[in-house]
Design a protein around this motif. Structure first.
Motif, PDB file in Angstrom:
ATOM      1  N   PRO A 160       0.855  -1.209   0.000  1.00  0.00           N
ATOM      2  CA  PRO A 160       0.000   0.000   0.000  1.00  0.00           C
ATOM      3  C   PRO A 160       0.882   1.248   0.000  1.00  0.00           C
ATOM      4  O   PRO A 160       1.885   1.312   0.709  1.00  0.00           O
ATOM      5  CB  PRO A 160      -0.781  -0.131   1.310  1.00  0.00           C
ATOM      6  N   LYS A 161       0.490   2.234  -0.779  1.00  0.00           N
ATOM      7  CA  LYS A 161       1.303   3.444  -0.905  1.00  0.00           C
ATOM      8  C   LYS A 161       0.798   4.549   0.029  1.00  0.00           C
ATOM      9  O   LYS A 161      -0.326   5.014  -0.113  1.00  0.00           O
ATOM     10  CB  LYS A 161       1.267   3.959  -2.351  1.00  0.00           C
ATOM     11  N   PRO A 162       1.632   4.952   0.964  1.00  0.00           N
ATOM     12  CA  PRO A 162       1.244   6.096   1.792  1.00  0.00           C
ATOM     13  C   PRO A 162       1.310   7.375   0.971  1.00  0.00           C
ATOM     14  O   PRO A 162       1.909   7.415  -0.099  1.00  0.00           O
ATOM     15  CB  PRO A 162       2.301   6.088   2.904  1.00  0.00           C
ATOM     16  N   MET A 164       2.445  10.696  -0.559  1.00  0.00           N
ATOM     17  CA  MET A 164       3.770  11.207  -0.888  1.00  0.00           C
ATOM     18  C   MET A 164       4.834  10.111  -0.821  1.00  0.00           C
ATOM     19  O   MET A 164       5.993  10.338  -0.504  1.00  0.00           O
ATOM     20  CB  MET A 164       4.164  12.360   0.050  1.00  0.00           C
ATOM     21  N   TRP A 165       4.442   8.868  -1.120  1.00  0.00           N
ATOM     22  CA  TRP A 165       5.390   7.758  -1.156  1.00  0.00           C
ATOM     23  C   TRP A 165       6.431   8.019  -2.229  1.00  0.00           C
ATOM     24  O   TRP A 165       6.108   8.394  -3.350  1.00  0.00           O
ATOM     25  CB  TRP A 165       4.647   6.473  -1.447  1.00  0.00           C
ATOM     26  N   SER A 166       7.704   7.861  -1.897  1.00  0.00           N
ATOM     27  CA  SER A 166       8.771   8.108  -2.865  1.00  0.00           C
ATOM     28  C   SER A 166       9.381   6.800  -3.335  1.00  0.00           C
ATOM     29  O   SER A 166       9.435   5.816  -2.584  1.00  0.00           O
ATOM     30  CB  SER A 166       9.865   8.991  -2.247  1.00  0.00           C
ATOM     31  N   ARG A 167       9.843   6.795  -4.567  1.00  0.00           N
ATOM     32  CA  ARG A 167      10.439   5.621  -5.170  1.00  0.00           C
ATOM     33  C   ARG A 167      11.781   5.313  -4.503  1.00  0.00           C
ATOM     34  O   ARG A 167      12.546   6.203  -4.164  1.00  0.00           O
ATOM     35  CB  ARG A 167      10.642   5.856  -6.663  1.00  0.00           C
ATOM     36  N   GLN A 168      12.057   4.040  -4.317  1.00  0.00           N
ATOM     37  CA  GLN A 168      13.316   3.616  -3.723  1.00  0.00           C
ATOM     38  C   GLN A 168      14.485   3.996  -4.630  1.00  0.00           C
ATOM     39  O   GLN A 168      14.472   3.719  -5.827  1.00  0.00           O
ATOM     40  CB  GLN A 168      13.293   2.107  -3.495  1.00  0.00           C
ATOM     41  N   LEU A 169      15.495   4.630  -4.061  1.00  0.00           N
ATOM     42  CA  LEU A 169      16.644   5.063  -4.841  1.00  0.00           C
ATOM     43  C   LEU A 169      17.572   3.893  -5.134  1.00  0.00           C
ATOM     44  O   LEU A 169      17.680   2.950  -4.347  1.00  0.00           O
ATOM     45  CB  LEU A 169      17.409   6.158  -4.091  1.00  0.00           C
ATOM     46  N   TYR A 170      18.245   3.956  -6.275  1.00  0.00           N
ATOM     47  CA  TYR A 170      19.220   2.945  -6.674  1.00  0.00           C
ATOM     48  C   TYR A 170      20.593   3.464  -6.260  1.00  0.00           C
ATOM     49  O   TYR A 170      21.122   4.391  -6.875  1.00  0.00           O
ATOM     50  CB  TYR A 170      19.133   2.749  -8.186  1.00  0.00           C
ATOM     51  N   PRO A 171      21.209   2.888  -5.226  1.00  0.00           N
ATOM     52  CA  PRO A 171      22.448   3.461  -4.679  1.00  0.00           C
ATOM     53  C   PRO A 171      23.673   3.311  -5.570  1.00  0.00           C
ATOM     54  O   PRO A 171      24.707   3.931  -5.309  1.00  0.00           O
ATOM     55  CB  PRO A 171      22.636   2.684  -3.370  1.00  0.00           C
ATOM     56  N   PHE A 172      23.572   2.513  -6.636  1.00  0.00           N
ATOM     57  CA  PHE A 172      24.735   2.251  -7.490  1.00  0.00           C
ATOM     58  C   PHE A 172      24.637   2.976  -8.830  1.00  0.00           C
ATOM     59  O   PHE A 172      25.331   2.635  -9.787  1.00  0.00           O
ATOM     60  CB  PHE A 172      24.886   0.752  -7.718  1.00  0.00           C
TER      61      PHE A 172
END
Length: 265
Positions: A160-162, A164-172
Protein backbone atom coordinates in the motif's frame (compact mmCIF):
# COMPACT_ATOMS: atom_id res chain seq x y z
CA UNK A 1 14.06 3.64 -62.77
CA UNK A 2 14.66 2.45 -59.26
CA UNK A 3 15.80 -1.11 -58.71
CA UNK A 4 13.84 -3.43 -56.46
CA UNK A 5 16.21 -3.04 -53.50
CA UNK A 6 16.21 0.75 -53.81
CA UNK A 7 12.41 0.80 -53.84
CA UNK A 8 12.34 -1.41 -50.76
CA UNK A 9 14.83 0.81 -48.97
CA UNK A 10 12.80 3.93 -49.76
CA UNK A 11 9.74 2.59 -47.95
CA UNK A 12 8.86 4.19 -44.63
CA UNK A 13 9.57 2.13 -41.55
CA UNK A 14 5.82 1.87 -40.93
CA UNK A 15 5.57 -0.27 -44.07
CA UNK A 16 8.10 -2.80 -42.81
CA UNK A 17 5.79 -5.15 -40.99
CA UNK A 18 6.15 -8.92 -40.83
CA UNK A 19 5.02 -9.47 -44.40
CA UNK A 20 7.59 -7.01 -45.71
CA UNK A 21 10.38 -9.01 -44.08
CA UNK A 22 9.12 -12.32 -45.42
CA UNK A 23 8.73 -11.00 -48.98
CA UNK A 24 12.29 -9.66 -48.88
CA UNK A 25 13.94 -12.82 -47.63
CA UNK A 26 14.18 -12.08 -43.90
CA UNK A 27 12.68 -13.67 -40.83
CA UNK A 28 9.54 -12.32 -39.25
CA UNK A 29 10.59 -10.17 -36.27
CA UNK A 30 8.25 -12.14 -34.03
CA UNK A 31 10.16 -15.31 -34.91
CA UNK A 32 13.35 -13.73 -33.52
CA UNK A 33 11.92 -12.27 -30.32
CA UNK A 34 11.39 -14.39 -27.20
CA UNK A 35 8.22 -12.90 -25.78
CA UNK A 36 8.44 -15.11 -22.69
CA UNK A 37 11.82 -13.67 -21.67
CA UNK A 38 12.50 -10.61 -19.51
CA UNK A 39 12.56 -7.98 -22.25
CA UNK A 40 14.14 -5.39 -19.95
CA UNK A 41 17.37 -7.40 -19.98
CA UNK A 42 19.74 -5.82 -22.51
CA UNK A 43 20.23 -8.85 -24.76
CA UNK A 44 16.50 -9.29 -25.23
CA UNK A 45 15.77 -5.57 -25.33
CA UNK A 46 18.33 -4.69 -28.00
CA UNK A 47 17.39 -7.89 -29.81
CA UNK A 48 14.01 -6.32 -30.58
CA UNK A 49 15.75 -3.62 -32.62
CA UNK A 50 17.95 -6.24 -34.28
CA UNK A 51 14.90 -8.20 -35.41
CA UNK A 52 13.39 -5.12 -37.04
CA UNK A 53 16.56 -4.05 -38.79
CA UNK A 54 17.66 -7.26 -40.50
CA UNK A 55 17.63 -5.53 -43.89
CA UNK A 56 19.87 -2.73 -42.63
CA UNK A 57 22.29 -5.28 -41.15
CA UNK A 58 22.46 -7.17 -44.44
CA UNK A 59 23.08 -4.00 -46.44
CA UNK A 60 25.41 -2.27 -43.97
CA UNK A 61 23.05 0.66 -43.51
CA UNK A 62 22.20 2.76 -40.42
CA UNK A 63 19.32 1.26 -38.48
CA UNK A 64 16.13 3.23 -39.09
CA UNK A 65 13.25 0.82 -38.53
CA UNK A 66 11.32 1.28 -35.27
CA UNK A 67 9.65 -1.84 -33.80
CA UNK A 68 5.92 -2.16 -34.36
CA UNK A 69 4.62 -2.85 -30.84
CA UNK A 70 7.03 -4.98 -28.79
CA UNK A 71 8.48 -2.07 -26.85
CA UNK A 72 5.23 -1.75 -24.91
CA UNK A 73 6.29 -5.01 -23.21
CA UNK A 74 9.36 -3.26 -21.81
CA UNK A 75 9.93 -0.47 -19.28
CA UNK A 76 10.93 2.01 -21.97
CA UNK A 77 9.30 5.44 -21.71
CA UNK A 78 5.75 4.79 -22.94
CA UNK A 79 5.76 7.99 -25.00
CA UNK A 80 8.24 6.33 -27.35
CA UNK A 81 6.50 2.99 -27.86
CA UNK A 82 4.53 3.89 -30.98
CA UNK A 83 5.40 6.36 -33.70
CA UNK A 84 2.79 9.04 -34.40
CA UNK A 85 3.96 11.44 -37.15
CA UNK A 86 1.16 13.88 -36.34
CA UNK A 87 1.97 14.19 -32.63
CA UNK A 88 5.63 13.29 -32.19
CA UNK A 89 7.79 16.26 -31.29
CA UNK A 90 11.50 16.63 -32.01
CA UNK A 91 12.49 15.21 -28.61
CA UNK A 92 10.64 11.95 -29.21
CA UNK A 93 12.04 11.65 -32.71
CA UNK A 94 15.57 12.26 -31.43
CA UNK A 95 15.16 9.74 -28.58
CA UNK A 96 14.08 7.03 -31.01
CA UNK A 97 17.04 7.77 -33.26
CA UNK A 98 19.35 7.53 -30.25
CA UNK A 99 17.92 4.15 -29.29
CA UNK A 100 18.43 2.86 -32.82
CA UNK A 101 21.99 4.21 -32.86
CA UNK A 102 23.07 2.64 -29.56
CA UNK A 103 21.35 -0.63 -30.48
CA UNK A 104 23.32 -0.81 -33.73
CA UNK A 105 26.54 0.13 -31.93
CA UNK A 106 26.12 -2.68 -29.40
CA UNK A 107 25.19 -5.20 -32.10
CA UNK A 108 28.17 -4.38 -34.31
CA UNK A 109 30.84 -3.98 -31.62
CA UNK A 110 32.74 -7.16 -30.78
CA UNK A 111 34.18 -5.50 -27.68
CA UNK A 112 30.74 -5.64 -26.05
CA UNK A 113 29.17 -8.73 -24.48
CA UNK A 114 26.00 -9.19 -22.44
CA UNK A 115 25.03 -11.49 -19.56
CA UNK A 116 21.72 -10.99 -17.78
CA UNK A 117 21.55 -7.26 -16.88
CA UNK A 118 25.31 -6.77 -17.22
CA UNK A 119 27.02 -5.28 -20.26
CA UNK A 120 30.78 -5.92 -20.38
CA UNK A 121 33.19 -3.88 -22.48
CA UNK A 122 36.73 -4.77 -23.52
CA UNK A 123 38.84 -1.63 -23.73
CA UNK A 124 41.27 -1.31 -26.64
CA UNK A 125 44.22 -1.10 -24.24
CA UNK A 126 43.44 -4.33 -22.39
CA UNK A 127 41.28 -3.20 -19.48
CA UNK A 128 37.71 -4.35 -19.04
CA UNK A 129 34.64 -2.47 -17.85
CA UNK A 130 31.12 -3.52 -16.97
CA UNK A 131 27.80 -1.98 -16.01
CA UNK A 132 24.26 -3.07 -15.30
CA UNK A 133 21.65 -1.86 -17.79
CA UNK A 134 18.71 -0.32 -15.90
CA UNK A 135 16.00 0.48 -18.44
CA UNK A 136 13.19 1.11 -15.96
CA UNK A 137 15.04 3.92 -14.17
CA UNK A 138 17.04 4.99 -17.25
CA UNK A 139 20.55 4.68 -15.91
CA UNK A 140 23.34 2.17 -15.53
CA UNK A 141 24.96 0.94 -12.35
CA UNK A 142 27.53 -1.26 -10.66
CA UNK A 143 27.61 -4.67 -12.34
CA UNK A 144 25.64 -7.36 -10.56
CA UNK A 145 23.46 -5.00 -8.52
CA UNK A 146 20.38 -4.23 -10.59
CA UNK A 147 18.63 -7.62 -10.41
CA UNK A 148 18.23 -7.33 -6.63
CA UNK A 149 17.21 -3.68 -6.88
CA UNK A 150 14.55 -4.55 -9.45
CA UNK A 151 13.18 -7.29 -7.19
CA UNK A 152 12.99 -4.75 -4.37
CA UNK A 153 11.14 -2.29 -6.60
CA UNK A 154 8.64 -4.96 -7.62
CA UNK A 155 8.10 -6.00 -4.00
CA UNK A 156 7.54 -2.41 -2.88
CA UNK A 157 5.14 -1.80 -5.77
CA UNK A 158 2.77 -4.35 -4.25
CA UNK A 159 2.65 -2.60 -0.89
CA UNK A 160 0.00 0.00 0.00
CA UNK A 161 1.30 3.44 -0.90
CA UNK A 162 1.24 6.10 1.79
CA UNK A 163 0.71 9.70 0.79
CA UNK A 164 3.77 11.21 -0.89
CA UNK A 165 5.39 7.76 -1.16
CA UNK A 166 8.77 8.11 -2.87
CA UNK A 167 10.44 5.62 -5.17
CA UNK A 168 13.32 3.62 -3.72
CA UNK A 169 16.64 5.06 -4.84
CA UNK A 170 19.22 2.94 -6.67
CA UNK A 171 22.45 3.46 -4.68
CA UNK A 172 24.74 2.25 -7.49
CA UNK A 173 23.51 4.66 -10.17
CA UNK A 174 26.02 5.62 -12.90
CA UNK A 175 28.72 3.38 -11.47
CA UNK A 176 30.90 1.43 -13.94
CA UNK A 177 33.05 -1.46 -12.78
CA UNK A 178 36.63 -1.77 -14.00
CA UNK A 179 39.36 -4.41 -13.96
CA UNK A 180 42.00 -2.40 -12.06
CA UNK A 181 40.23 -2.99 -8.76
CA UNK A 182 40.22 -0.81 -5.62
CA UNK A 183 43.07 1.58 -4.90
CA UNK A 184 43.82 1.43 -8.61
CA UNK A 185 46.96 2.63 -10.32
CA UNK A 186 46.58 4.80 -13.41
CA UNK A 187 47.75 2.85 -16.50
CA UNK A 188 51.28 3.60 -17.67
CA UNK A 189 50.10 4.75 -21.11
CA UNK A 190 48.26 7.73 -19.59
CA UNK A 191 50.51 10.81 -19.83
CA UNK A 192 51.18 12.77 -16.62
CA UNK A 193 49.28 10.34 -14.37
CA UNK A 194 50.56 6.95 -15.58
CA UNK A 195 51.85 4.78 -12.72
CA UNK A 196 50.32 6.93 -9.97
CA UNK A 197 48.16 5.12 -7.41
CA UNK A 198 44.89 6.54 -6.15
CA UNK A 199 43.87 6.87 -2.52
CA UNK A 200 40.36 7.00 -1.04
CA UNK A 201 39.18 4.66 -3.85
CA UNK A 202 38.13 1.46 -2.03
CA UNK A 203 35.70 0.28 -4.73
CA UNK A 204 36.24 -1.46 -8.07
CA UNK A 205 33.94 1.00 -9.79
CA UNK A 206 33.68 4.71 -10.43
CA UNK A 207 31.00 7.19 -11.44
CA UNK A 208 30.61 7.87 -15.15
CA UNK A 209 27.58 10.02 -15.98
CA UNK A 210 28.04 10.09 -19.75
CA UNK A 211 27.23 12.95 -22.10
CA UNK A 212 24.01 13.32 -24.06
CA UNK A 213 20.43 14.56 -24.13
CA UNK A 214 18.74 11.18 -23.63
CA UNK A 215 19.43 7.95 -21.77
CA UNK A 216 20.49 6.07 -24.94
CA UNK A 217 22.80 8.88 -26.04
CA UNK A 218 24.50 9.07 -22.62
CA UNK A 219 24.79 5.28 -22.57
CA UNK A 220 26.45 5.39 -25.99
CA UNK A 221 28.97 7.97 -24.82
CA UNK A 222 29.80 5.87 -21.73
CA UNK A 223 30.31 2.73 -23.84
CA UNK A 224 32.63 4.63 -26.18
CA UNK A 225 34.66 5.93 -23.22
CA UNK A 226 35.14 2.36 -22.02
CA UNK A 227 36.15 1.06 -25.43
CA UNK A 228 38.54 3.98 -25.90
CA UNK A 229 40.19 2.91 -22.62
CA UNK A 230 42.12 6.15 -22.43
CA UNK A 231 40.15 9.31 -21.70
CA UNK A 232 38.15 7.51 -19.02
CA UNK A 233 41.30 7.08 -16.91
CA UNK A 234 42.24 10.74 -17.25
CA UNK A 235 38.75 11.77 -16.14
CA UNK A 236 38.65 9.33 -13.25
CA UNK A 237 42.19 9.95 -12.01
CA UNK A 238 41.59 13.70 -11.93
CA UNK A 239 38.38 13.05 -9.99
CA UNK A 240 40.18 10.73 -7.57
CA UNK A 241 43.00 13.24 -7.12
CA UNK A 242 40.55 16.08 -6.47
CA UNK A 243 38.70 13.97 -3.89
CA UNK A 244 41.95 13.08 -2.13
CA UNK A 245 43.04 16.72 -2.00
CA UNK A 246 39.68 17.76 -0.58
CA UNK A 247 39.82 15.10 2.16
CA UNK A 248 43.39 16.04 3.05
CA UNK A 249 42.37 19.69 3.29
CA UNK A 250 39.50 18.87 5.67
CA UNK A 251 41.77 16.69 7.80
CA UNK A 252 44.30 19.54 8.11
CA UNK A 253 41.74 22.22 8.91
CA UNK A 254 39.56 20.09 11.21
CA UNK A 255 41.76 17.40 12.83
CA UNK A 256 39.02 16.66 15.35
CA UNK A 257 36.42 16.15 12.66
CA UNK A 258 34.53 18.38 10.27
CA UNK A 259 31.74 20.38 11.99
CA UNK A 260 28.18 19.70 10.92
CA UNK A 261 27.70 23.29 9.76
CA UNK A 262 30.93 23.21 7.70
CA UNK A 263 29.24 24.48 4.55
CA UNK A 264 27.90 27.56 6.36
CA UNK A 265 31.18 28.67 7.88
Amino acid sequence: MKGKNEENNSKNSEDRGSEWFVKNGYKKPEDMIDYDSELDKPKAFFGIFTAYNQHNIAEGRPWDNWPDWELCLTSMDSDLHFKDPERDDSEKIAAREHWLTVSQFIYENKAISIDEYTISIAGRNGNTFSLDFCLEIECWGTPGTYADHKKSLEANAKKPKPWMWSRQLYPFEHQIGHSLGPWWTCPEYIPEYGGETTIHTPDSSFCVSGVGDTFPSTLLSALKLCIDDYKIWIIQYREAKSTAEYIQKIEREYPSGRPEDYYYL
